[in-house]
Design an enzyme around this catalytic site. Sequence first.
Site, short mmCIF file in Angstrom:
data_model
loop_
_atom_site.label_atom_id
_atom_site.label_comp_id
_atom_site.label_asym_id
_atom_site.label_seq_id
_atom_site.Cartn_x
_atom_site.Cartn_y
_atom_site.Cartn_z
CG HIS A 1 37.74 28.21 15.80
ND1 HIS A 1 37.88 27.99 16.93
CD2 HIS A 1 37.57 26.97 15.10
CE1 HIS A 1 38.10 26.71 17.16
NE2 HIS A 1 37.85 26.12 15.97
CB SER A 2 35.76 34.63 15.60
OG SER A 2 35.44 34.92 17.12
CE1 TYR A 3 41.57 39.47 16.97
CE2 TYR A 3 40.35 38.24 18.62
CZ TYR A 3 41.42 38.97 18.25
OH TYR A 3 42.23 39.70 19.12
NE ARG B 1 46.10 25.24 21.27
CZ ARG B 1 45.35 26.02 20.71
NH1 ARG B 1 44.14 25.57 20.25
NH2 ARG B 1 45.86 27.25 20.38
NE ARG C 1 41.68 29.13 24.22
CZ ARG C 1 41.67 29.44 22.96
NH1 ARG C 1 41.21 30.34 22.19
NH2 ARG C 1 42.57 28.31 22.29
CG HIS D 1 37.99 28.30 21.57
ND1 HIS D 1 38.89 28.62 20.28
CD2 HIS D 1 38.49 27.23 22.26
CE1 HIS D 1 39.77 27.41 20.40
NE2 HIS D 1 39.73 26.83 21.56
CD GLU E 1 40.69 31.56 13.94
OE1 GLU E 1 39.65 32.21 14.68
OE2 GLU E 1 41.18 30.56 14.46
NE ARG F 1 38.56 34.22 24.34
CZ ARG F 1 39.49 34.68 25.12
NH1 ARG F 1 39.60 35.23 26.13
NH2 ARG F 1 40.98 34.24 24.64
CD GLU F 2 36.80 31.27 19.01
OE1 GLU F 2 36.44 30.61 18.35
OE2 GLU F 2 38.05 31.50 19.65
#
Length: 417
Positions: A304-306, A252, A234, A176, A378, A178-179
């Site tokens: 990933h985050s968060y 997904r 994202r 993603h 995460e 923005r992570e």
Amino acid sequence: MLLFLVLVAAALASAHHSGEHFEGNKVFRVNVEDEYHIGILHELANTNEIDFWKPDSAIQIKPHSTVDFHVKAEDVVAVEDFLKQNDLQYEVLISNLRSMMEKQFDSQGRAAGHSYTKYNNWETIEAWTQQIATENPALISRSVIGTTFEGRNLYLLKVGKAKANKPAIFMDCGFHAREWISPAFCQWFVREAVRTYGKEIRMTELLDELDFYILPVVNVDGYVYTWTKSRMWRKTRSSQAGTSCIGADPNRNFNAGWCEAGASSYPCSDTYCGSAPESEKETKALADFIRRKLSSIKAYLTIHSYSQMMLYPYSYSYKLPQNNAELNSLAKAAVKELASLHGTKYTYGPGATTIYLAAGGSDDWAYDQGIKYSFTLELRDTGRYGFLLPESQIQATCEETMLAIKHIASYVLQHLY
């Protein structure tokens, strides 16, 4: 000198989001008690432009949980009024998104070039993949496993001492866009491998006996977009006939309960599952590589985050994996290792019950391919900064995460199959 540094920081900050400015945008956290509250938030999402941070979409909201979402400045008053009218308990996590974005870049050494303790843009990461491989030919090789929708290379680093028929662990970052802490960790892992090989017993053994396949950024196009146009993007950046909406959610887009619960078939949604499983060039390249190397890959790790969680299958349904007890005890031990350094607390468990239902994820897909040890991490934090974790926390986040990853890798090495 100080004034000069302030001006440099301001220039950097403005350069990092030359598109959307985010001035006056807010991030809210709402307490959700029951189905009635969920219904109210669905109504809010249907009548306003809401950017869900946690969970990823309105359909994933569960009773007895908190929901974090980002609202544009022009909608803030209407949203606050709506929450108050409906007696929803809320707090403002971030009162001005733009100023929080500028605070991200608080690393002491914001020099030009690559740094492990700051966020690096794609051009810098790309150059780094070449440099780290060239400087460490006995430990690292770089290959291209595919290209993105916009034609950028997907670089894979193979990290380990050369030896025939080695078992392997696959780890990816940057699904993603923005992570940002996620790609920072993949870079840190490679650095630690190079820095401690031959000096630290555990890492030396891991690299002697295992290969690590590291994909530093999966969603390269999206990552570039977060640096040049919109920090909060994202998805991928693919386009398709029949819609002007861009991108799919790469996590997904795998063939694991594809587009069932916790994913959207609406192309404008942040959790759009794509037009078909592996419709995105990035996910197909990743899946093709794993299929090719399936006999050797013994663990799959995706960063990933968060929210400080360690998740294992399943996320696409409430069923439990066959080796649930083993995965649970391994996750428990790994988060205990992680917490030993800075006291950072993680929760852990199967994705669906621990966080939310989400179909088409890479961890579930990898597990269903026969990779017994499949985990999603995460990383920090739990919402104070959300996706805007300051650079001053990169080192601590990466150091503690290394402990968990090394624990899992050591376990896998002792439990080969």
